[in-house]
Design a protein around this motif. Structure first.
Motif, PDB file in Angstrom:
ATOM      1  N   ALA A  89     -31.160   4.754 -50.602  1.00 49.72           N
ATOM      2  CA  ALA A  89     -29.743   4.492 -50.362  1.00 49.72           C
ATOM      3  C   ALA A  89     -29.537   3.104 -49.766  1.00 49.72           C
ATOM      4  N   VAL A  90     -30.390   2.725 -48.819  1.00 50.52           N
ATOM      5  CA  VAL A  90     -30.298   1.392 -48.213  1.00 50.52           C
ATOM      6  C   VAL A  90     -30.611   0.330 -49.254  1.00 50.52           C
ATOM      7  N   LEU A  91     -31.618   0.562 -50.074  1.00 47.32           N
ATOM      8  CA  LEU A  91     -31.981  -0.393 -51.130  1.00 47.32           C
ATOM      9  C   LEU A  91     -30.838  -0.591 -52.120  1.00 47.32           C
ATOM     10  N   LEU A  92     -30.146   0.499 -52.460  1.00 48.66           N
ATOM     11  CA  LEU A  92     -29.046   0.411 -53.426  1.00 48.66           C
ATOM     12  C   LEU A  92     -27.861  -0.388 -52.893  1.00 48.66           C
ATOM     13  N   SER A  93     -27.776  -0.563 -51.581  1.00 50.57           N
ATOM     14  CA  SER A  93     -26.687  -1.367 -51.029  1.00 50.57           C
ATOM     15  C   SER A  93     -26.804  -2.819 -51.484  1.00 50.57           C
ATOM     16  N   ARG A  94     -28.026  -3.282 -51.715  1.00 53.31           N
ATOM     17  CA  ARG A  94     -28.224  -4.652 -52.198  1.00 53.31           C
ATOM     18  C   ARG A  94     -28.342  -4.702 -53.711  1.00 53.31           C
ATOM     19  N   LYS A  95     -28.961  -3.703 -54.319  1.00 56.87           N
ATOM     20  CA  LYS A  95     -29.145  -3.646 -55.767  1.00 56.87           C
ATOM     21  C   LYS A  95     -28.525  -2.357 -56.308  1.00 56.87           C
ATOM     22  N   PRO A  96     -27.185  -2.262 -56.308  1.00 59.13           N
ATOM     23  CA  PRO A  96     -26.524  -0.988 -56.658  1.00 59.13           C
ATOM     24  C   PRO A  96     -26.641  -0.601 -58.125  1.00 59.13           C
ATOM     25  N   LYS A  97     -27.178  -1.492 -58.959  1.00 55.21           N
ATOM     26  CA  LYS A  97     -27.298  -1.181 -60.385  1.00 55.21           C
ATOM     27  C   LYS A  97     -28.759  -1.057 -60.808  1.00 55.21           C
ATOM     28  N   CYS A  98     -29.632  -0.765 -59.862  1.00 52.61           N
ATOM     29  CA  CYS A  98     -31.066  -0.713 -60.145  1.00 52.61           C
ATOM     30  C   CYS A  98     -31.439   0.600 -60.853  1.00 52.61           C
ATOM     31  N   THR A  99     -31.846   0.485 -62.102  1.00 57.89           N
ATOM     32  CA  THR A  99     -32.216   1.662 -62.890  1.00 57.89           C
ATOM     33  C   THR A  99     -33.392   2.409 -62.270  1.00 57.89           C
ATOM     34  N   GLU A 100     -34.403   1.654 -61.861  1.00 58.85           N
ATOM     35  CA  GLU A 100     -35.617   2.278 -61.308  1.00 58.85           C
ATOM     36  C   GLU A 100     -35.304   3.074 -60.039  1.00 58.85           C
ATOM     37  N   ALA A 101     -34.404   2.559 -59.221  1.00 67.43           N
ATOM     38  CA  ALA A 101     -34.072   3.253 -57.969  1.00 67.43           C
ATOM     39  C   ALA A 101     -33.387   4.584 -58.254  1.00 67.43           C
ATOM     40  N   PHE A 102     -32.459   4.603 -59.213  1.00 66.56           N
ATOM     41  CA  PHE A 102     -31.776   5.857 -59.548  1.00 66.56           C
ATOM     42  C   PHE A 102     -32.739   6.851 -60.192  1.00 66.56           C
TER      43      PHE A 102
END
Length: 421
Positions: free
Chosen positions: A125-138
């Motif tokens: 969730a913290v990572l997505l704050s900077r890269k909210p469109k990251c496919t790998e994170a989702f």
């Protein structure tokens, strides 16, 4: 090719980042702060539940973590301390989360019990704050959620958390298809069978698309919700039914029909009413916010759905999964004939439940249903004509979109929309 760049302070920086995650369970954001020079102080910033890393050290930290991680990956002897490897992966992913190998190594640590599953959701969730469109994170987040479900985690709590994260990511980046797709996945896999969550999401998404009129990904999510609501075996909420009924009457009142239409068959109120209310909302947004192609694309989806409902007129399976005829223009006799066949086979119910084979609609009821459908079809065509004519001549992009829409109506829906003065 990345060159070896020893950086003695890297390990200390990674320890500080790890300490911030451990001591601040409310940490919500991470970003790289543009600072070009080293001022002999820690480059790790932690203020009001936000984590920052000064930009001067980013390249050095990433080079350090990358080479250490690749060395550990190649050794395969697992001589790297798991806690140290976790810190290396955290630092590397915060800087560059698009490396699949790093996420695979995180999964190995999670499976070995070296990382906490709930803590991993917080990290993502913290990572997505900077890269909210990251496919790998989702993708990694879905994997973690599945593991938690297998471990018996509370579905409702997981759903609430995932909806918050996907909404936050969608707010951070326009047209964030990955965030909205994750939200759809959550409803499909975590939401209970009841319709309450769908009603809540339907209301919330209306406010969202009304303030993000260029975001087609958000409108696709609304289309997903509409399909799910139409498929419900049980009734939708009274508020939605009342809104749908009023929307139908509003469409009919604007169609210049001479006949006074006082009702619509109950079988159509839910399906047609939902689409009619969305069409009216879409009309309002198109006229208020000129020149947004996403609104016109969303409208085409609604009209295709509207056409299918009018041609089918009834749910053959009681679930919304019927098949539709190809022509929009159904004559009065064909309408009665098709509906009679459905009633005779015992599959039609104006209250969304299967009929017994000895139950049949009367000819008067068939005629009333046929009449309502004819009025609705005419109202739909009139409404499209009014919308196209209502686009102001001085709005050139809006005029171009309106002309394209008229052409689409003619070529795809086979509708000859009349000109309206």
């Amino acid at each position: 090719m990345m060159q070896d760049d020893p950086f003695p302070a890297a390990e200390r920086i990674l320890l500080e980042i790890d300490a911030v995650f451990r001591k601040d369970p409310k940490l919500k954001e991470f970003d790289i702060v543009p600072v070009t020079a080293n001022h002999n102080k820690s480059p790790v910033l932690h203020v009001e539940h936000c984590l920052g890393l000064e930009s001067w050290c980013v390249r050095h930290v990433y080079c350090y973590t990358y080479h250490r991680i690749m060395d550990a990956r190649q050794l395969r002897s697992r001589r790297e301390d798991p806690a140290m490897l976790a810190r290396l992966l955290s630092g590397a992913l915060l800087i560059n989360p698009d490396v699949t190998t790093f996420w695979n190594m995180r999964r190995e640590l999670l499976q070995a019990g070296r990382l906490d599953m709930q803590g991993e959701l917080h990290f993502i969730a913290v990572l997505l704050s900077r890269k909210p469109k990251c496919t790998e994170a989702f993708a990694h987040r879905k994997w973690v959620v599945r593991r938690l479900l297998l471990a018996g985690a509370d579905k409702d709590a997981l759903l609430e958390e995932e909806l918050q994260v996907s909404r936050y990511a969608a707010d951070r980046y326009p047209n964030n298809y990955h965030a909205w797709s994750h939200r759809m996945w959550c409803l499909a896999n975590l939401a209970p069978a009841t319709s309450a969550i769908l009603h809540k999401e339907w209301a919330a998404s209306e406010a969202w698309v009304s303030s993000h009129v260029s975001d087609h990904s958000g409108m696709q999510y609304r289309q997903f919700l509409l399909d799910r609501l139409l498929e419900l075996k049980h009734s939708v909420s009274e508020d939605i039914v009342d809104t749908g009924r009023k929307s139908i009457q509003q469409l009919l009142s604007h169609s210049q029909n001479e006949d006074n239409v006082d009702f619509v068959q109950s079988a159509l109120i839910k399906s047609v009413g939902l689409i009619a209310s969305e069409l009216l909302l879409n009309t309002d947004l198109i006229l208020r916010f000129a020149g947004h192609e996403a609104l016109w694309c969303h409208r085409r989806y609604l009209l295709v759905s509207f056409k299918k409902i009018l041609n089918c007129r009834t749910d053959m399976n009681g679930t919304g999964g019927c098949r539709y005829s190809s022509s929009i223009c159904v004559t009065r006799s064909r309408c009665a004939e098709k509906l009679s066949e459905a009633v005779s086979s015992g599959h039609v119910n104006t209250e969304n439940a299967p009929l017994e084979r000895d139950q049949k609609l009367s000819s008067q009821e068939l005629g009333a249903l046929d009449r309502d459908l004819c009025h609705l079809q005419g109202a739909m065509m009139w409404h499209e004509a009014k919308l196209i004519s209502g686009c102001q001549p001085d709005e050139l992009h809006q005029q171009r979109l309106a002309k394209q829409h008229r052409k689409w109506l003619s070529h795809v829906l086979k509708l000859d929309v009349p000109a309206v003065a």
